[in-house]
Scaffold this motif. Structure first.
Motif, PDB file in Angstrom:
ATOM      1  N   GLY A 140      27.042  45.927  52.479  1.00 27.87           N
ATOM      2  CA  GLY A 140      28.115  46.391  51.603  1.00 27.87           C
ATOM      3  C   GLY A 140      29.240  46.982  52.434  1.00 27.87           C
ATOM      4  O   GLY A 140      29.282  46.823  53.656  1.00 27.87           O
ATOM      5  N   LEU A 141      30.173  47.629  51.756  1.00 34.23           N
ATOM      6  CA  LEU A 141      31.291  48.277  52.443  1.00 34.23           C
ATOM      7  C   LEU A 141      31.437  49.690  51.906  1.00 34.23           C
ATOM      8  O   LEU A 141      31.150  49.946  50.730  1.00 34.23           O
ATOM      9  N   THR A 142      31.889  50.604  52.751  1.00 29.06           N
ATOM     10  CA  THR A 142      32.256  51.928  52.244  1.00 29.06           C
ATOM     11  C   THR A 142      33.649  51.807  51.631  1.00 29.06           C
ATOM     12  O   THR A 142      34.363  50.815  51.873  1.00 29.06           O
ATOM     13  N   ALA A 143      34.039  52.835  50.882  1.00 29.86           N
ATOM     14  CA  ALA A 143      35.374  52.808  50.259  1.00 29.86           C
ATOM     15  C   ALA A 143      36.455  52.700  51.333  1.00 29.86           C
ATOM     16  O   ALA A 143      37.419  51.928  51.188  1.00 29.86           O
ATOM     17  N   PHE A 164      36.131  61.085  44.212  1.00 32.10           N
ATOM     18  CA  PHE A 164      35.839  60.556  42.884  1.00 32.10           C
ATOM     19  C   PHE A 164      37.012  59.723  42.370  1.00 32.10           C
ATOM     20  O   PHE A 164      36.837  58.598  41.889  1.00 32.10           O
ATOM     21  N   TRP A 165      38.227  60.269  42.470  1.00 26.90           N
ATOM     22  CA  TRP A 165      39.394  59.560  41.942  1.00 26.90           C
ATOM     23  C   TRP A 165      39.742  58.342  42.807  1.00 26.90           C
ATOM     24  O   TRP A 165      40.254  57.336  42.313  1.00 26.90           O
ATOM     25  N   GLN A 166      39.434  58.459  44.101  1.00 30.22           N
ATOM     26  CA  GLN A 166      39.635  57.297  44.969  1.00 30.22           C
ATOM     27  C   GLN A 166      38.715  56.152  44.503  1.00 30.22           C
ATOM     28  O   GLN A 166      39.124  54.996  44.417  1.00 30.22           O
ATOM     29  N   GLU A 167      37.469  56.516  44.202  1.00 29.17           N
ATOM     30  CA  GLU A 167      36.517  55.508  43.732  1.00 29.17           C
ATOM     31  C   GLU A 167      36.935  54.931  42.376  1.00 29.17           C
ATOM     32  O   GLU A 167      36.716  53.747  42.108  1.00 29.17           O
ATOM     33  N   MET A 168      37.536  55.775  41.534  1.00 26.61           N
ATOM     34  CA  MET A 168      38.001  55.286  40.231  1.00 26.61           C
ATOM     35  C   MET A 168      39.089  54.209  40.419  1.00 26.61           C
ATOM     36  O   MET A 168      39.085  53.182  39.732  1.00 26.61           O
ATOM     37  N   ALA A 169      39.989  54.464  41.360  1.00 23.51           N
ATOM     38  CA  ALA A 169      41.084  53.501  41.596  1.00 23.51           C
ATOM     39  C   ALA A 169      40.522  52.174  42.111  1.00 23.51           C
ATOM     40  O   ALA A 169      40.917  51.093  41.645  1.00 23.51           O
ATOM     41  N   LEU A 170      39.584  52.245  43.045  1.00 17.23           N
ATOM     42  CA  LEU A 170      38.993  51.011  43.580  1.00 17.23           C
ATOM     43  C   LEU A 170      38.137  50.309  42.529  1.00 17.23           C
ATOM     44  O   LEU A 170      38.113  49.074  42.458  1.00 17.23           O
ATOM     45  N   SER A 171      37.449  51.112  41.710  1.00 18.02           N
ATOM     46  CA  SER A 171      36.611  50.513  40.656  1.00 18.02           C
ATOM     47  C   SER A 171      37.476  49.757  39.659  1.00 18.02           C
ATOM     48  O   SER A 171      37.094  48.686  39.173  1.00 18.02           O
ATOM     49  N   CYS A 207      42.375  39.091  48.957  1.00 19.75           N
ATOM     50  CA  CYS A 207      42.675  40.493  49.319  1.00 19.75           C
ATOM     51  C   CYS A 207      41.892  41.485  48.467  1.00 19.75           C
ATOM     52  O   CYS A 207      41.629  42.613  48.909  1.00 19.75           O
ATOM     53  N   ALA A 208      41.557  41.098  47.235  1.00 14.89           N
ATOM     54  CA  ALA A 208      40.865  42.033  46.339  1.00 14.89           C
ATOM     55  C   ALA A 208      39.349  42.001  46.531  1.00 14.89           C
ATOM     56  O   ALA A 208      38.645  42.894  46.040  1.00 14.89           O
ATOM     57  N   TYR A 209      38.825  41.008  47.224  1.00 12.42           N
ATOM     58  CA  TYR A 209      37.365  40.865  47.345  1.00 12.42           C
ATOM     59  C   TYR A 209      36.676  42.083  47.980  1.00 12.42           C
ATOM     60  O   TYR A 209      35.579  42.462  47.535  1.00 12.42           O
ATOM     61  N   PRO A 210      37.261  42.723  49.013  1.00 16.59           N
ATOM     62  CA  PRO A 210      36.554  43.897  49.571  1.00 16.59           C
ATOM     63  C   PRO A 210      36.284  44.983  48.533  1.00 16.59           C
ATOM     64  O   PRO A 210      35.249  45.667  48.607  1.00 16.59           O
ATOM     65  N   ALA A 211      37.186  45.140  47.562  1.00 22.20           N
ATOM     66  CA  ALA A 211      36.974  46.160  46.516  1.00 22.20           C
ATOM     67  C   ALA A 211      35.720  45.826  45.713  1.00 22.20           C
ATOM     68  O   ALA A 211      34.931  46.719  45.348  1.00 22.20           O
ATOM     69  N   ILE A 223      33.131  43.968  46.760  1.00 17.78           N
ATOM     70  CA  ILE A 223      31.942  44.115  47.623  1.00 17.78           C
ATOM     71  C   ILE A 223      31.549  45.598  47.695  1.00 17.78           C
ATOM     72  O   ILE A 223      30.369  45.950  47.586  1.00 17.78           O
ATOM     73  N   TRP A 224      32.562  46.472  47.817  1.00 17.98           N
ATOM     74  CA  TRP A 224      32.277  47.923  47.805  1.00 17.98           C
ATOM     75  C   TRP A 224      31.676  48.331  46.460  1.00 17.98           C
ATOM     76  O   TRP A 224      30.669  49.051  46.404  1.00 17.98           O
ATOM     77  N   PHE A 225      32.273  47.839  45.362  1.00 19.08           N
ATOM     78  CA  PHE A 225      31.860  48.221  44.010  1.00 19.08           C
ATOM     79  C   PHE A 225      30.407  47.819  43.752  1.00 19.08           C
ATOM     80  O   PHE A 225      29.615  48.605  43.215  1.00 19.08           O
ATOM     81  N   GLN A 226      30.064  46.607  44.163  1.00 23.23           N
ATOM     82  CA  GLN A 226      28.690  46.125  43.947  1.00 23.23           C
ATOM     83  C   GLN A 226      27.694  47.035  44.660  1.00 23.23           C
ATOM     84  O   GLN A 226      26.666  47.422  44.103  1.00 23.23           O
ATOM     85  N   ASP A 227      28.036  47.393  45.895  1.00 23.35           N
ATOM     86  CA  ASP A 227      27.142  48.245  46.686  1.00 23.35           C
ATOM     87  C   ASP A 227      27.050  49.643  46.073  1.00 23.35           C
ATOM     88  O   ASP A 227      25.980  50.249  46.031  1.00 23.35           O
ATOM     89  N   ARG A 228      28.181  50.127  45.567  1.00 21.10           N
ATOM     90  CA  ARG A 228      28.249  51.491  45.016  1.00 21.10           C
ATOM     91  C   ARG A 228      27.466  51.600  43.706  1.00 21.10           C
ATOM     92  O   ARG A 228      26.779  52.587  43.468  1.00 21.10           O
TER      93      ARG A 228
END
Lengths: 235, 141
Positions: free
Chosen positions: A10-13, A107-114, A221-225, A227-232
């Motif tokens: 996976g990837l970190t945020a 938390f809000w950073q994760e919300m934006a990526l989610s 360009c959006a795929y890393p988000a 991959i991170w989301f799936q892992d999270r």
């Protein structure tokens, strides 16, 4: 490290944001160079410079915010997207990245990526759903019409594919089913990577048949988000 | 400000309804008018008969002409859905830019293709007012 290991990773945020910025710098630079060939230097010279700055990883969040501002100026200049969905996706990614950089807490950073990850899933699922409920798509006629008279085929020769209704029927259903089952790939990291490879192939074929090259680059360009989301969420 | 917000909102809450239906498809046709003499209607940037594999691959990285053509499709659709001077100007300027310099006026029309049964039908939905080609070439330079 084996291919399987890479597929399970996976990837970190922070990693996802880093990858998105590198990929975006290429995709937006490619768009900007195409625009510069047509003029509009006032917008696209600064845009290109910001891409280089972002690609080099300097300036922190400022190049992202700058590119967001320029995308807003482009919406005004062209009174909407210049290149339909690819401009929308560019703006969506820049908006989410800008918010992620501004976020006061993780938390809000994760919300934006989610939000970006969910929109990416919806871009496939909704697109499949609206085709499924349309009888012309179910009968395979819609894809024939795309080739027969729409503005998209890049050469007149490609229009002859409209005379292959069985082939287009199968292709149409393959697209519908892939788009509909795409969300299920979130359940497993390897399945997700394979689904993203298939999706990239789908965008590549759209670029070849319909000239939608910008869609190919910007969706990647959006795929890393995702991959991170799936892992999270499921990791 | 409200207009900018209306343009921005669909980019962050997109509908993602790609190819929901295959709607009537626009083509831009133009003609040159010199005094009383009106030229024949010609399709703007007709697509090539065939593209080779390397040309298609090259377009993955460099495709400005085709992307401008897709933008003109958007302008044509917008001109029918919500007519604006912006769409008219964009089409006029970009059609003129692709033409050699000359005197006289440029006029364009929008032809929409659709399928009725097994027939492809053409319908002229819009015809612009003629504009001096020289002034358009000057504005697009």
């Amino acid at each position: 490290m084996s291919v399987m290991d890479v597929f399970q990773q996976g990837l970190t945020a922070a990693q996802a944001m880093g990858w998105m910025q590198v990929l975006l710098s290429f995709a937006i630079a490619q768009q900007s160079l195409e625009h510069l060939a047509r003029g509009d230097r006032m917008i696209f010279v600064p845009r290109l410079i910001l891409c280089v700055v972002m690609g080099l990883g300097v300036g922190g969040a400022w190049p992202v915010w700058g590119l967001w501002g320029i995308s807003l100026a482009m919406l005004w200049r062209y009174q909407g997207p210049y290149n339909g969905g690819s401009d929308k996706m560019t703006m969506l990614i820049l908006s989410c990245l800008s918010l992620a950089h501004m976020a006061p807490t993780p938390f809000w950073q994760e919300m934006a990526l989610s939000y970006l990850a969910v929109q990416l899933v919806l871009s496939y699922f909704v697109s499949g759903w609206v085709k499924l409920v349309n009888p012309e798509w179910r009968r395979g006629e819609a894809l024939c019409d795309v080739f027969r008279f729409s503005a998209y085929p890049v050469s007149e020769g490609l229009r002859r594919l409209a005379d292959q209704p069985r082939f287009l029927f199968v292709m149409g259903w393959a697209v519908i089913l892939f788009e509909l089952v795409f969300p299920l790939s979130l359940l497993d990291p390897v399945a997700l990577k394979l689904a993203l490879l298939c999706a990239a192939g789908f965008h590549f074929s759209n670029a070849c048949f319909f000239g939608l090259n910008r869609f190919f680059w910007i969706w990647l360009c959006a795929y890393p988000a995702l991959i991170w989301f799936q892992d999270r969420i499921f990791g | 400000m409200l207009r900018l917000f209306a343009l921005f909102l669909p980019t962050v809450i997109p509908s993602w309804r790609f190819f929901k239906t295959v709607a009537p498809s626009p083509r831009i046709e133009y003609r040159l008018i010199s005094g009383e003499s009106k030229g024949r209607w010609q399709e703007d940037r007709p697509r090539p008969e065939h593209l080779g594999g390397w040309q298609i691959l090259g377009r993955m990285l460099w495709n400005p002409d085709w992307n401008e053509q897709l933008y003109l499709v958007s302008c044509s659709e917008r001109l029918i859905e919500a007519p604006s001077q912006h769409s008219i100007d964009e089409i006029n300027l970009r059609v003129a830019k692709a033409l050699p310099a000359g005197s006289g006026d440029l006029q364009f029309r929008l032809v929409f293709l659709s399928r009725e049964g097994k027939q492809i039908v053409k319908l002229v939905e819009y015809e612009s007012a003629p504009v001096s080609l020289a002034s358009l070439k000057g504005a697009s330079a």
